[in-house]
Design a protein around this motif. Structure first.
Motif, short mmCIF file in Angstrom:
data_model
loop_
_atom_site.label_atom_id
_atom_site.label_comp_id
_atom_site.label_asym_id
_atom_site.label_seq_id
_atom_site.Cartn_x
_atom_site.Cartn_y
_atom_site.Cartn_z
N ASP A 139 -20.84 -5.02 3.59
CA ASP A 139 -19.88 -4.61 2.57
C ASP A 139 -19.04 -5.78 2.07
N GLY A 140 -19.47 -6.99 2.40
CA GLY A 140 -18.71 -8.16 1.98
C GLY A 140 -17.36 -8.28 2.64
N TYR A 141 -17.20 -7.66 3.82
CA TYR A 141 -15.95 -7.69 4.59
C TYR A 141 -14.75 -7.17 3.80
N ARG A 142 -14.99 -6.25 2.86
CA ARG A 142 -13.88 -5.68 2.11
C ARG A 142 -13.02 -4.78 3.02
N LEU A 143 -11.77 -4.67 2.67
CA LEU A 143 -10.83 -3.85 3.44
C LEU A 143 -11.19 -2.38 3.32
N ASP A 144 -11.38 -1.73 4.45
CA ASP A 144 -11.66 -0.29 4.50
C ASP A 144 -10.37 0.42 4.91
N VAL A 145 -9.57 0.82 3.94
CA VAL A 145 -8.28 1.42 4.22
C VAL A 145 -8.44 2.72 5.01
N ASP A 146 -9.45 3.50 4.68
CA ASP A 146 -9.66 4.77 5.39
C ASP A 146 -9.96 4.53 6.87
N ALA A 147 -10.78 3.51 7.15
CA ALA A 147 -11.12 3.23 8.55
C ALA A 147 -9.90 2.77 9.33
N VAL A 148 -9.06 1.95 8.71
CA VAL A 148 -7.83 1.53 9.39
C VAL A 148 -6.92 2.72 9.62
N ALA A 149 -6.77 3.55 8.60
CA ALA A 149 -5.90 4.72 8.73
C ALA A 149 -6.36 5.64 9.85
N ALA A 150 -7.67 5.80 10.00
CA ALA A 150 -8.21 6.67 11.05
C ALA A 150 -7.90 6.15 12.44
N ALA A 151 -7.66 4.84 12.57
CA ALA A 151 -7.37 4.25 13.87
C ALA A 151 -5.89 4.31 14.23
N LEU A 152 -5.03 4.63 13.28
CA LEU A 152 -3.59 4.63 13.51
C LEU A 152 -3.16 5.85 14.33
N THR A 153 -2.13 5.65 15.15
CA THR A 153 -1.52 6.75 15.91
C THR A 153 0.00 6.57 15.85
N PRO A 154 0.75 7.57 16.26
CA PRO A 154 2.21 7.40 16.31
C PRO A 154 2.65 6.30 17.27
N GLU A 155 1.78 5.90 18.20
CA GLU A 155 2.11 4.85 19.17
C GLU A 155 1.73 3.45 18.65
N THR A 156 1.15 3.36 17.47
CA THR A 156 0.74 2.06 16.93
C THR A 156 1.99 1.26 16.57
N ARG A 157 2.07 0.06 17.12
CA ARG A 157 3.22 -0.82 16.83
C ARG A 157 2.85 -2.01 15.96
N ASP A 179 -1.83 0.03 -0.56
CA ASP A 179 -2.44 1.30 -0.13
C ASP A 179 -2.41 1.41 1.39
N LEU A 180 -2.72 0.30 2.07
CA LEU A 180 -2.69 0.31 3.53
C LEU A 180 -1.27 0.57 4.05
N LEU A 181 -0.28 -0.05 3.43
CA LEU A 181 1.11 0.17 3.85
C LEU A 181 1.50 1.65 3.71
N ASP A 182 1.05 2.28 2.65
CA ASP A 182 1.35 3.70 2.48
C ASP A 182 0.77 4.52 3.63
N ARG A 183 -0.42 4.19 4.05
CA ARG A 183 -1.06 4.94 5.14
C ARG A 183 -0.35 4.65 6.46
N ILE A 184 0.06 3.41 6.67
CA ILE A 184 0.79 3.06 7.89
C ILE A 184 2.11 3.82 7.93
N GLU A 185 2.81 3.86 6.82
CA GLU A 185 4.09 4.58 6.74
C GLU A 185 3.92 6.04 7.16
N ALA A 186 2.83 6.65 6.72
CA ALA A 186 2.62 8.07 6.99
C ALA A 186 2.14 8.34 8.41
N ARG A 187 1.31 7.47 8.95
CA ARG A 187 0.65 7.78 10.23
C ARG A 187 1.19 6.99 11.42
N ALA A 188 1.84 5.87 11.17
CA ALA A 188 2.34 5.02 12.26
C ALA A 188 3.70 4.45 11.87
#
Length: 384
Positions: A139-157, A179-188
């Motif tokens: 995939d040309g090492y493009r950022l997969d925001v969905d995959a990162v978001a799926a790995a986040l938990t409330p304990e992610t620091r 976009d990634l920051l928005d997902r981090i804000e919501a999930r972690a």
């Protein structure tokens, strides 16, 4: 009576063996594993009054934040205030300070891979739970925001990435990071996003330099140094930008308790590098543009044996031995053939990839040596 000492420790090593240390410990004639831009020489900095200022420098302690002049120069380039810059002993030291400040064993971190090994090493050393999120060569090492978001938990620091990446040189867009920051804000909601910007200014030729992400959000911390884009890794100066005052103070205290201050000699020289940045980077951008074009042509000529992800910035990229041409034994023969030719590339295993992927640095060697090194890689491909 002499008592034989017992074993020093039966605990596993906090830091596992790192074959990547060969880069600094075992030189080879044609080193394509090196990831810096054309090296800067000390004599290039000692004209004008620099030598005189060094001669009269008081070799005492500096400050835990770093020198005032140096922080002002860094801040101007990153778009932050000088008191939002913490000078560290190279970018990797900044990564370690952030990991040790934010994370405990019960905490969780997300690291995008492939990655520069120290980005994960400190987290593993403190037994933080780490979830790697692999980005794909295909995939040309493009950022997969969905995959990162799926790995986040409330304990992610901590969420850690580099842009441009080490080892691929692929850059993420500002919108992708927003976009990634928005997902981090919501999930972690406790997480900090570390953006390693070491290669941000290493563009090709007259290409536009993307602005720093330092001001995107108070939860963003960036790190960088004079090591890579400026070609001065022997000046052990890097920095963090931190716009959250409480986190900044925690990191400053951590630095004081581990390093006290940095080296005044190194900080003076780093400030001189940054004062001359336009000239230093301009010369290196032209050299990188020529080298990446040479590499692009070479990869096209050898497309039957290797696949190539063209980088967006930096002095490095990823290539892959074609799976339809190289089985695992042939991959090993390739590296053996390279060693016989006094040539080295960076093993994918250093960065969390299989070894059929390798990092190739195109900024460190002079142009003629770089072409010779590529010829030797081609020879190794033909005999593997």
């Amino acid at each position: 009576m002499t008592v034989s000492p017992g074993p020093v420790s039966t605990r596993p090593a906090r830091f596992p063996a790192a074959s990547m240390s060969d880069l600094v410990d075992r030189p080879v004639r044609y080193d394509l594993a090196e990831s810096t831009c054309p090296p800067l020489r000390l004599g290039e900095l000692l004209d004008g009054d620099t030598a005189a200022r060094l001669a009269t420098l008081d070799i005492g302690y500096g400050t835990s934040q770093g020198g005032t002049e140096l922080r002002a120069l860094i801040a101007a380039g990153a778009g932050v205030a000088p008191d939002e810059v913490l000078v560290t002993a190279g970018g990797s030291s900044g990564m370690f300070l952030l990991a040790f400040t934010l994370c405990r064993p019960e905490d969780h971190a997300v690291v995008l891979t492939p990655c520069f090994p120290p980005a994960r090493a400190a987290l593993d050393a403190i037994d933080c739970r780490v979830t790697p999120v692999p980005l794909a060569f295909d995939d040309g090492y493009r950022l997969d925001v969905d995959a990162v978001a799926a790995a986040l938990t409330p304990e992610t620091r901590l969420v850690s990435l580099a842009s441009p990446q080490n080892p691929s040189g692929v850059r993420f867009t500002e919108q992708e990071l927003r976009d990634l920051l928005d997902r981090i804000e919501a999930r972690a909601p406790q997480a900090v996003l570390l953006v390693d910007e070491t290669y941000r200014q290493a563009v090709y030729g007259a290409g536009a330099v993307p602005r720093s992400t330092a001001r995107l959000s108070p939860r963003v911390v960036t790190c960088s140094s004079v090591s890579k884009a400026h070609g001065a890794p022997g000046i052990r100066v890097g920095w963090l930008t931190v716009t959250d005052p409480a986190l900044y103070e925690s990191l400053r205290v951590a630095k004081f308790n581990t390093l006290i201050t940095g080296s005044g000699v190194d900080e003076l020289l780093a400030a001189e590098v940054l004062r001359r940045e336009e000239q230093i980077l301009g010369e290196r951008r032209e050299a990188l543009a020529a080298a990446v074009d040479t590499l692009d042509r070479w990869a096209t000529d050898h497309a039957d044996t290797v696949e190539f992800v063209r980088p967006d910035g930096g002095a490095l990229c990823c290539l892959r031995l074609r799976p339809d041409r190289f089985d695992d034994h042939a991959v090993r023969r390739f590296y053996d053939a390279l060693a016989e030719r006094e040539t080295r590339v960076g093993l994918g295993g250093w960065f969390g990839e299989p070894d059929r992927v390798f990092r190739l640095g195109f900024g460190h060697l002079p142009a003629a040596d770089f072409r010779t090194a590529l010829d030797r890689v081609a020879e190794a491909l033909s005999v593997a």
